[in-house]
Design a protein around this motif. Sequence first.
Motif, mmCIF file in Angstrom:
data_model
loop_
_atom_site.group_PDB
_atom_site.id
_atom_site.type_symbol
_atom_site.label_atom_id
_atom_site.label_comp_id
_atom_site.label_asym_id
_atom_site.label_seq_id
_atom_site.Cartn_x
_atom_site.Cartn_y
_atom_site.Cartn_z
ATOM 1 N N ILE A 194 0.821 -1.216 0.000
ATOM 2 C CA ILE A 194 0.000 0.000 0.000
ATOM 3 C C ILE A 194 0.856 1.267 0.000
ATOM 4 C CG2 ILE A 194 -1.584 1.372 1.419
ATOM 5 C CD1 ILE A 194 -2.913 -1.254 2.271
ATOM 6 N N HIS A 195 1.852 1.333 0.888
ATOM 7 C CA HIS A 195 2.619 2.563 1.061
ATOM 8 C C HIS A 195 3.268 3.073 -0.229
ATOM 9 C CE1 HIS A 195 3.011 1.630 5.641
ATOM 10 N NE2 HIS A 195 1.885 2.238 5.347
ATOM 11 N N PRO A 196 3.926 2.220 -1.029
ATOM 12 C CA PRO A 196 4.524 2.737 -2.272
ATOM 13 C C PRO A 196 3.485 3.242 -3.282
ATOM 14 C CG PRO A 196 5.534 0.656 -1.645
ATOM 15 C CD PRO A 196 4.331 0.829 -0.778
ATOM 16 N N LEU A 197 2.295 2.646 -3.294
ATOM 17 C CA LEU A 197 1.259 3.111 -4.212
ATOM 18 C C LEU A 197 0.719 4.477 -3.792
ATOM 19 C CD1 LEU A 197 -0.787 -0.163 -4.872
ATOM 20 C CD2 LEU A 197 0.655 1.065 -6.519
ATOM 21 N N VAL A 198 0.687 4.721 -2.480
ATOM 22 C CA VAL A 198 0.164 5.988 -1.962
ATOM 23 C C VAL A 198 1.229 7.077 -1.972
ATOM 24 C CG1 VAL A 198 -0.850 7.118 0.060
ATOM 25 C CG2 VAL A 198 -1.533 4.793 -0.545
ATOM 26 N N PRO A 220 10.316 0.550 0.068
ATOM 27 C CA PRO A 220 10.696 -0.269 -1.086
ATOM 28 C C PRO A 220 9.454 -0.790 -1.799
ATOM 29 C CG PRO A 220 10.903 -1.562 0.906
ATOM 30 C CD PRO A 220 10.424 -0.199 1.338
ATOM 31 N N MET A 221 9.336 -0.486 -3.091
ATOM 32 C CA MET A 221 8.296 -1.124 -3.892
ATOM 33 C C MET A 221 8.903 -2.385 -4.475
ATOM 34 S SD MET A 221 6.221 0.077 -7.306
ATOM 35 C CE MET A 221 5.268 1.344 -6.509
ATOM 36 N N PRO A 246 8.480 6.400 -9.172
ATOM 37 C CA PRO A 246 9.194 6.385 -7.893
ATOM 38 C C PRO A 246 10.356 7.383 -7.920
ATOM 39 C CG PRO A 246 9.958 4.592 -9.257
ATOM 40 C CD PRO A 246 8.894 5.298 -10.055
ATOM 41 N N ARG A 247 11.014 7.538 -6.788
ATOM 42 C CA ARG A 247 12.174 8.443 -6.729
ATOM 43 C C ARG A 247 13.341 7.894 -7.547
ATOM 44 N NH1 ARG A 247 12.033 12.639 -3.312
ATOM 45 N NH2 ARG A 247 14.261 12.938 -3.673
ATOM 46 N N PHE A 248 13.538 6.573 -7.441
ATOM 47 C CA PHE A 248 14.670 5.941 -8.113
ATOM 48 C C PHE A 248 14.415 4.450 -8.195
ATOM 49 C CE2 PHE A 248 15.742 6.388 -3.583
ATOM 50 C CZ PHE A 248 15.896 5.066 -3.230
ATOM 51 N N THR A 280 9.369 6.518 -2.422
ATOM 52 C CA THR A 280 9.482 5.102 -2.778
ATOM 53 C C THR A 280 10.651 4.851 -3.717
ATOM 54 O OG1 THR A 280 7.121 4.647 -2.483
ATOM 55 C CG2 THR A 280 8.297 3.248 -4.030
ATOM 56 N N GLY A 281 11.324 3.711 -3.508
ATOM 57 C CA GLY A 281 12.306 3.206 -4.456
ATOM 58 C C GLY A 281 11.842 1.866 -4.985
#
Length: 429
Positions: free
Chosen positions: A62-66, A90-91, A141-143, A71-72
């Motif tokens: 959930i966290h990387p989608l939001v 981490p996604m 994502p950031r990277f 997120t990496g």
Amino acid sequence: MADMIQKFGNLVDAQIPDHPNAARRLLLAAYYAKRVQLKKFPPKELSPARNDMAVTSMNAVIHPLVHPEKTGLVSIFTPCELLQTYGIYPMVAEAMSCYITGADAERGFIDYAGEEGVPETFCSYHKILLGGILSEVIRRPRFIVNTSLACDANNLTFRMAAEHYHVPHFYIDVPYECSEESVRYTADQLREFAKFLEEDQKKPLDMEELKRRVAVGGRTMKKLAACQTLKHDLYLSNDITDELYEVFGNHVLLGMPEVERFADSLLRDLKKAEPSRGIRILWMHTIPFYQKPLREMLNFSDRCQVVACDMNYDEYCEVDPEKPFESMAKRLVYDSFNGPSDRRIRRSLSMCRKLDADGVVYFCHWGCKQTQAAAQNARAILEENGYPTLILDGDGCDSGNSSNGQIATRMQAFIEMLEARKAGSTDGR
């Protein structure tokens, strides 16, 4: 219930080409609802530890989608303690694809990836991920960071994702040779990755926090290793999805206090577990958790249980928190998924003995060259040492690329053979 999930998946699929934000919102709504269910109405058959790990794994999706800005995008073997020190989510490529399949929504992502030129023979985990990336359902994502472990698709997928998003991409090359020189080489790359993060986050690395995270990871690995030892003659009710949750905890989520609490709780659950019963299966490679025949045969079953998956005991190594980079590097270099397949086979043979396994299922995942190439060699070695082995062909993440009938027939026959063998052995004594 199955019809409802299928209708939901069709609804998500219909939004992907023209309304990616709507598709993402639908997925998130389903994941939030599932998290509430796990917290408020946990399955009675699951032990407290395994239900808690299900919640932790859901949060990790959930966290990387939001929060894509925090997120990496990472591969499953990426050491993420460095990300944790900066509060970066981490996604996990493989986890994201599994959860999309769990929502019965993978077909739309696979079709979208195919229309964008991703080959049909490509690994379905990566096809689903690329479908999400190219459609923009999965936001920028950031990277991106990945290691050379353990599959070819990693290199292609993450490079393509970086080019699509126009984001920095850091690659960690892990030598095959298990040596101190390889550890030093990999540790130096991890130090470079730390510099990469310092530049991205515009602040220096907190070395004390990194040491703390590595220490947490080291303790967690020891406790999970102790859990594997305890499983030898015990039965703890589980389902096949539990093993996949543990894969995430044992790799990209290692270093999180929540995962150490899971290990503590699992130890307590095992110490209260019942004596072993039924057939004990050691599973090699990923598990097609969505397949109804496998769920019916293996979930919460007294007759046959998957006691471990080889992705959950690939390496337990001593760590030195005062040398965090070397400790993380050692975990990569000495991982049984790094290098020739015989390392992985030897490790599985050792676990068969430790876990008192009755047999092994070696799952050949569609699109995974490594499993296909090593399957016959693994079976020969395992059976030579007294562990019957079923090579099961299928797809770990694409429900449209596996035959339920074939899976059911072959798995049922294998279980019956193991039961007859075990009964004969008992009668012989």
